[in-house]
Each structure stands twice: as structure tokens, then as C-alpha cells.
Enzyme design. Structure first.
Site, short mmCIF file in Angstrom:
data_model
loop_
_atom_site.label_atom_id
_atom_site.label_comp_id
_atom_site.label_asym_id
_atom_site.label_seq_id
_atom_site.Cartn_x
_atom_site.Cartn_y
_atom_site.Cartn_z
N GLY A 241 -0.66 40.77 -6.66
CA GLY A 241 0.52 41.73 -7.55
C GLY A 241 2.03 41.09 -7.03
N GLN B 39 -0.36 49.83 -8.02
CA GLN B 39 -0.96 51.02 -7.59
C GLN B 39 -1.30 51.93 -8.64
OE1 GLN B 39 -1.22 51.76 -4.44
NE2 GLN B 39 -0.23 50.25 -3.43
N SER C 29 -3.27 43.63 -9.42
CA SER C 29 -3.92 43.21 -8.21
C SER C 29 -5.54 43.44 -8.23
CB SER C 29 -3.16 43.13 -6.96
OG SER C 29 -3.66 42.62 -5.81
N ALA C 30 -6.12 42.41 -7.85
CA ALA C 30 -7.64 42.53 -7.76
C ALA C 30 -7.79 43.46 -6.63
CB ALA C 30 -8.20 41.26 -7.56
N HIS C 31 -7.56 43.33 -5.40
CA HIS C 31 -7.88 43.89 -4.28
C HIS C 31 -7.84 45.57 -4.42
CE1 HIS C 31 -3.70 43.82 -2.62
NE2 HIS C 31 -4.14 44.69 -2.07
N THR D 99 -4.09 24.89 -9.59
CA THR D 99 -5.59 25.20 -9.97
C THR D 99 -5.76 26.66 -9.66
OG1 THR D 99 -6.36 22.98 -9.27
CG2 THR D 99 -8.12 24.52 -9.13
N CYS E 197 1.12 46.55 3.35
CA CYS E 197 1.20 45.24 3.61
C CYS E 197 2.46 44.82 4.58
CB CYS E 197 1.44 44.45 2.25
SG CYS E 197 2.95 45.16 1.34
#
Length: 303
Positions: A6, A109, A127-129, A164, A247
């Protein structure tokens, strides 16, 4: 386009729209708030030398729309505040668009909890998590991409972002996104209400209590007790909470969000952020409420 998370999605989204706005001859002014996630705040502060106009927020964290967005080229806001859980009024995005401003939304969020279609942004970060996917993968949905890439590199992502791609992370992201169901979030919010009611019964104040919130993110404070002391004691008991953004949980600085609401540093240092998810149980909520009375009392004696 896929990103490392994110934070990168916020950076690329903001800087990409700023570059696109410059090409259109838009005013070199970006609107934001003082209570956004550090990644969004950092992108805004580094926006190619543009002037920053900070929008007002209420004492409970609701963003106040200005009388006019005239003279603003880009608006960068959060759909859901990362510490308070307060929800952005989509009408603010519509008003910015009516004034021809480009809009970036930090939806990290909000994804999986809120219908994102309400925010008709020009770029949107997730964001994935936060959806239960792997860490280290995010995405930026961007409609106006002629300001990309923000860094000249390889030709991946059709030239928008070199390097990549994290194929394993992206596959996990896709699997998590496929399972994300906004209709299941009210059950988590109900558990959050249970925790919040218990916190209030123990004497806590709730930041953002009077405005719309997503549920499941609770920013509370026990007067006279340092939030850091409560965080440490709960950690020793196997409960993970933080004094601010997850974080930055290792920081002892007062929450920038609460300072942005106008709270004095001593009061802001009392804050604890509780965050619930789809795996949280009622027994876990009740255990936390059972632990807190003794922990808060010890914290107050040490303050």
C-alpha cells in the site's frame, strides 16, 4: 498495476496524478489532511514541489470539505483512517472532481470492508495483507496514467512500473481478493462494538466516537495511563495492540493522527489502537476486557 504494498501504491498514485495534472496545466496545489497514513503524507510532502493545502478535520477525525476545491490540482485522502477507523464522505471526492481536481484515495484500510465503488477516484491504493493475503504485495488502480512511470526503469506493467513482478505474492493477493466479501464485515464490526462498549465501561474514551467509522478499528485511551505501558503489558499477555499505526508500533512518539486532531502530546500518548479481523473471536475480546483493569491500574501508578 501491482506494487510492493500500500505504501508504494500511495506514492505512485499521488506522484503519478501530480505529473498528469502538471501536463494538463492544473494548479500546483495538492489537498490532504494532517491525519493520513505516513505513506500518504510522505507522498504528498514529496509531490514535486507543489504547495500543500491541509483540509480541516473535526476533533473526532471527520474530514471537512472546503467551501470550494477551486485552485486545487490534486486531492489525496484516505477512505478509512488507519488509526481511528473514520470513514471519508464520498461527497468530498465528488466535489473535488466537480472542480476538475484529480483524486487519489488510500483504500488500504477500506478494501474488503467497504464498497469501494463509492469513491470514484482517479487512482486508488490497496494492499494484499489487509485482505488476508501475503505481505509485500499491493495494487494501484489508476485511470489517468500518463504521469507514469514516476521512476524510469524497465518495461514491466506496460511501462508503468519497472521491475520483475512478485508473481507468488500477486497470486496470493488474487486468492485473498476472491474470498473478500464486504457483506461479512458487519460481524467483525459487531465484535468491535462489543470491545468498545467494554472499554467505555472500564473508563476509556474513544477517539472518533461521534462520526461514522468502519468498525473493527478502535482508538481508545485510559486517562492517566500511558498507552505504551498498556501495549507492553498486553503484549506480555499475548495480545497485539499498538499506540498508533500498526507499522510504527515500535515508536514511542505520540500519534501524529491524534496530534492532528488537536490533542496535546500528553493526551495523545494515552492512546491504544485495537484492530479486529475476520478471525477475531468473542472469547478473545472478552479475554482482553478481563486483562485490562489490572493492566490499566498498574499503568496509572507508573505514569
Amino acid at each position: 498495476m501491482f506494487t510492493s504494498g500500500g505504501s508504494e501504491a500511495n506514492t505512485v498514485g499521488v506522484l503519478g496524478l501530480v505529473a498528469a495534472a502538471e501536463r494538463r496545466g492544473a494548479p500546483r496545489v495538492i489537498a490532504a489532511t494532517r491525519i493520513d497514513h505516513p505513506s500518504l503524507a510522505g507522498a504528498v510532502a514529496g509531490s514535486r514541489g507543489w504547495d500543500v493545502r491541509y483540509l480541516d478535520v473535526t476533533a473526532d477525525g471527520a474530514v471537512v470539505a472546503p467551501a470550494s476545491f477551486a485552485g486545487i490540482g490534486v486531492v489525496a485522502l484516505s477512505a478509512v483512517n488507519h488509526e481511528l477507523g473514520t470513514v471519508l464522505d464520498p461527497a468530498i471526492v465528488a466535489a473535488a472532481h466537480d472542480a476538475s481536481a484529480l483524486v487519489h484515495i488510500d483504500a488500504v484500510q477500506a478494501a474488503g470492508k467497504l464498497a469501494l465503488a463509492a469513491y470514484a477516484a482517479d487512482s486508488l491504493a490497496i494492499s494484499a495483507h489487509k485482505l488476508g493475503g501475503p505481505q509485500g504485495t499491493g495494487a494501484l488502480a489508476i485511470a489517468i496514467d500518463d504521469g507514469l512511470p514516476v521512476v524510469d526503469a524497465g518495461h514491466q506493467e506496460r511501462g508503468r512500473r519497472g521491475g520483475t513482478e512478485n508473481a507468488i505474492g500477486i497470486a496470493g493477493f488474487g486468492a485473498a481478493a476472491a474470498q473478500a466479501d464486504v457483506s461479512t464485515w458487519p460481524a467483525v464490526a459487531a465484535l468491535g462494538d462489543r470491545l468498545e462498549a467494554g472499554l467505555v465501561a472500564l473508563g476509556a474514551r474513544i477517539h472518533g466516537a461521534t462520526v461514522q467509522r468502519i468498525g473493527g478499528t478502535i482508538n481508545a485511551a485510559f486517562p492517566g495511563a500511558l498507552g505504551e505501558s498498556i501495549v507492553i503489558a498486553l503484549d506480555l499477555a499475548g495480545v497485539a495492540v499498538s499506540t498508533g499505526a500498526a507499522c510504527t508500533s515500535g515508536s514511542i512518539q505520540p500519534s501524529a493522527v491524534l496530534l492532528g486532531l488537536g490533542q496535546p502530546p500528553d493526551q495523545a500518548r494515552e492512546a491504544i489502537r485495537f484492530s479486529l479481523g475476520r478471525t477475531t473471536t468473542a472469547d478473545e475480546v472478552d479475554r482482553v476486557l478481563g486483562l485490562l483493569p489490572a493492566i490499566v491500574e498498574r499503568a496509572r501508578r507508573r505514569a
